[in-house]
Design an enzyme around this catalytic site. Structure first.
Site, PDB file in Angstrom:
ATOM      1  N   GLY A 146      26.562  10.167  13.405  1.00  0.00           N
ATOM      2  CA  GLY A 146      25.977   9.777  14.691  1.00  0.00           C
ATOM      3  C   GLY A 146      24.487   9.540  14.586  1.00  0.00           C
ATOM      4  CB  SER A 150      26.703   1.470  10.427  1.00  0.00           C
ATOM      5  OG  SER A 150      26.619   1.870  11.762  1.00  0.00           O
ATOM      6  CG  ASP A 194      23.096   2.972  17.336  1.00  0.00           C
ATOM      7  OD1 ASP A 194      22.589   3.601  18.278  1.00  0.00           O
ATOM      8  OD2 ASP A 194      24.258   3.163  16.941  1.00  0.00           O
TER       9      ASP A 194
HETATM   10  C1  GLA Z   1      27.017   4.328  18.944  1.00  0.00           C
HETATM   11  C2  GLA Z   1      26.797   2.855  19.252  1.00  0.00           C
HETATM   12  C3  GLA Z   1      25.663   2.667  20.267  1.00  0.00           C
HETATM   13  C4  GLA Z   1      25.858   3.548  21.484  1.00  0.00           C
HETATM   14  C5  GLA Z   1      26.166   4.974  21.074  1.00  0.00           C
HETATM   15  C6  GLA Z   1      26.510   5.854  22.242  1.00  0.00           C
HETATM   16  O1  GLA Z   1      25.929   4.859  18.269  1.00  0.00           O
HETATM   17  O2  GLA Z   1      26.478   2.150  18.071  1.00  0.00           O
HETATM   18  O3  GLA Z   1      25.576   1.312  20.625  1.00  0.00           O
HETATM   19  O4  GLA Z   1      26.857   3.032  22.325  1.00  0.00           O
HETATM   20  O5  GLA Z   1      27.244   5.041  20.145  1.00  0.00           O
HETATM   21  O6  GLA Z   1      25.409   5.937  23.084  1.00  0.00           O
END
Ligand code: GLA
Length: 405
Positions: A146, A150, A194
Site C-alpha cells: 500500500g 507500482s 499515487d
Molecule cells: C490505490 C490506488 C489509488 C487509490 C488508493 C485508495 O493506492 O492506486 O488510486 O484509490 O488505492 O485511496
C-alpha cells in the site's frame, strides 16, 4: 543477460539488512547499488539514474476515483532505476527484488509480471519513437504494502524514457500517462493519487489534491511530529483484492443519485431508497471522507494535531465499517498505535485489505512508540510489524546523468 545474480549483487553492495534502519548515506548506497547492478548486468555504465518515491496517504482513501480529495506525501523509500539507450527496439530489465524481463517496443504484450508496469508505460506513452532501453532497478519499497511501489515503477520508467527519448518532463502529464498504463494495461481501475504524488511531491510537505481539477496545495508537515509508517506484514494484490469492485459500487451509487461522481453528492442525498445497502455504505464513506480531508488540511494549517489525529481515527472507522477494506490485522495495528502515549491518531492507508497504516506521533514519544506498538501487535495477532518514521521527500527526479549520454 550477462552479469551477476541479483542476490550476489545485493550481498556485495552490503545494504543494511533491516530496511527500516536508515544509516546516514543510505541514499548514496542505493544509488551505487543500482549503478553497479546496471554495469554488471549490461557491461557498460548507465547514462541516467532516476529515483521515484513511494507514498503514504495521510487521509482520503478511495476518494480519488470519485473525483474527491486526498492528502498524501512522498516517502523516503523509493524505486531507483539506472538506464541507457539501445540501438534496437528492445527493453531489457533486471531488478534486485523483482527478477528479470524483456519486451519489444514493436509488438507490446502483457506478460503477467512486474514487466507489465514498464511495458504499460511504453504503451501509454506511444512506443513509436521511444528508444530501446537497458534498465536496472533497485527498490527499498515493499511491494503490495500500500505504499505505491507500482506507481513508483511507472513514474520512474516514464522519467527514464523521457530523459533518454528526449521528450521533456511534464509531471502532471506523466502522472496521467502512468495512470492510463495502470488502468488500461495492468487492469487496476485506480485513481490518480499515487502517480500524481509520486511525480509532484515536495520535500517537507504533504499535498492536498483535488482529484477533479488536479489543483494541489502543498502543506508543511508541522514540527515536533513524526509520520510513522506501520507495516502490518500482510500483503494484497490490487488486481484481485476487490478494488475494482469498490470502484464499480461507487459509480453505481453516483448513477442512482444522478451525479457525475460521488464528489458531487452530499450526505442528505444518501437517504435515497433506490440505493442498495452496500452501495449506500460505500457512498457514505466517500462523502464523509472528502469532508474529513478538507478538515484535516485546515487542522494541519492550524497546527492542530489533536483535531488531525481524531480525523484520522474517524477515517479508519469509515474505511472499516462502511468501505469494508480493513482487516483484523490492520485494526489491531491501528488500535495498538492509538493506545500509546503521544499518538494523535492512526488509520489504514492506501487501498487497504492488507499493507500499511499511518500514525501521527509526537516526536518525543518515539522510539518507545515503536517498541510498544510492535509488542502490542505481536501479542494481539502473532504477527511482526515494521515501523518507521518517514520524512516527506521530493517526487521523482533524475539523480545523475552521465557526461557521455
Ligand atoms: C490505490 C490506488 C489509488 C487509490 C488508493 C485508495 O493506492 O492506486 O488510486 O484509490 O488505492 O485511496
Amino acid at each position: 543477460m550477462p552479469g551477476l545474480s541479483s542476490s550476489t549483487l545485493l550481498a556485495r553492495t552490503a545494504l543494511p539488512e533491516s530496511l527500516n534502519v536508515r544509516a546516514s548515506g543510505w541514499e548514496s548506497c542505493v544509488r551505487e547499488a543500482v549503478a553497479a547492478l546496471f554495469e554488471q548486468s549490461f557491461a557498460r555504465p548507465a547514462s541516467v539514474i532516476v529515483r521515484a518515491p513511494g507514498r503514504i496517504n495521510l487521509i482520503g482513501d478511495h476518494t480519488d476515483y470519485n473525483d474527491g480529495f486526498v492528502l498524501p506525501m512522498a516517502l523516503n523509500r523509493a524505486v531507483w532505476m539506472a538506464a541507457s539507450g539501445r540501438t534496437d527496439r528492445a527493453v531489457r530489465v533486471i531488478s534486485s527484488e523483482l527478477g528479470e524481463g524483456r519486451f519489444e517496443l514493436d509488438g507490446l504484450s502483457r506478460q503477467g509480471t512486474f514487466v507489465d508496469y514498464l511495458s504499460g508505460v511504453a504503451w501509454a506513452m506511444d512506443p513509436v519513437g521511444l528508444p530501446g532501453l537497458d534498465i536496472a532497478i533497485t527498490s527499498d519499497l515493499p511491494a503490495g504494502a500500500g505504499l505505491s511501489s507500482s506507481a513508483a515503477i511507472e513514474i520512474a520508467t516514464l522519467l527514464a524514457f523521457s530523459e533518454l527519448g528526449e521528450r521533456g518532463w511534464d509531471p502532471v502529464g506523466s502522472a496521467k500517462t502512468a495512470r492510463r498504463a495502470e488502468n488500461e494495461w495492468v487492469g487496476v481501475a485506480s485513481g490518480i493519487m499515487d502517480q500524481l504524488i509520486v511525480a509532484i511531491a515536495r520535500a517537507g510537505h504533504a499535498t492536498l489534491i483535488d482529484c477533479r481539477s488536479l489543483r494541489v496545495k502543498a502543506l508543511p508537515i508541522p514540527g515536533g511530529v513524526e509520520v510513522v509508517v506501520l507495516d502490518s506484514g500482510t500483503r494484497r494484490n490490487l488486481t484481485d483484492s476487490g478494488y475494482n469492485e469498490r470502484r464499480l459500487a461507487c459509480d453505481r451509487a453516483a448513477a442512482v443519485l444522478g451525479v457525475e461522481k460521488l464528489r458531487d453528492a452530499g450526505l442528505g442525498m444518501l437517504d435515497d431508497a433506490r440505493l442498495n445497502p452496500v452501495d449506500l455504505r460505500r457512498a457514505r464513506h466517500v462523502v464523509t471522507e472528502n469532508d474529513r480531508v478538507l478538515a484535516f488540511a485546515s487542522a494541519l494549517e492550524l497546527n492542530d494535531l489533536v483535531a488531525a489525529g481524531s480525523l484520522m481515527n474517524l477515517s479508519h472507522e469509515s474505511l472499516r465499517a462502511d468501505f469494508s477494506v480493513s482487516t483484523a490485522a490492520l485494526d489491531a495495528l491501528v488500535d495498538s498505535a492509538r493506545s500509546q502515549p503521544g499518538c494523535f491518531g492512526a488509520r489504514l492507508t492506501g487501498a487497504g485489505m492488507g499493507g500499511c497504516a499511518v500514525a501521527l506521533v509526537r516526536s518525543e514519544a518515539m522510539p518507545a512508540f515503536v517498541e510498544c506498538v510492535r509488542t502490542a501487535y505481536r501479542t494481539a495477532t502473532g504477527l511482526e510489524a515494521q515501523l518507521y518514521p518517514s520524512e516527506a521527500t521530493n517526487g521523482a527526479e533524475v539523480v545523475s546523468r552521465s557526461a557521455l549520454s
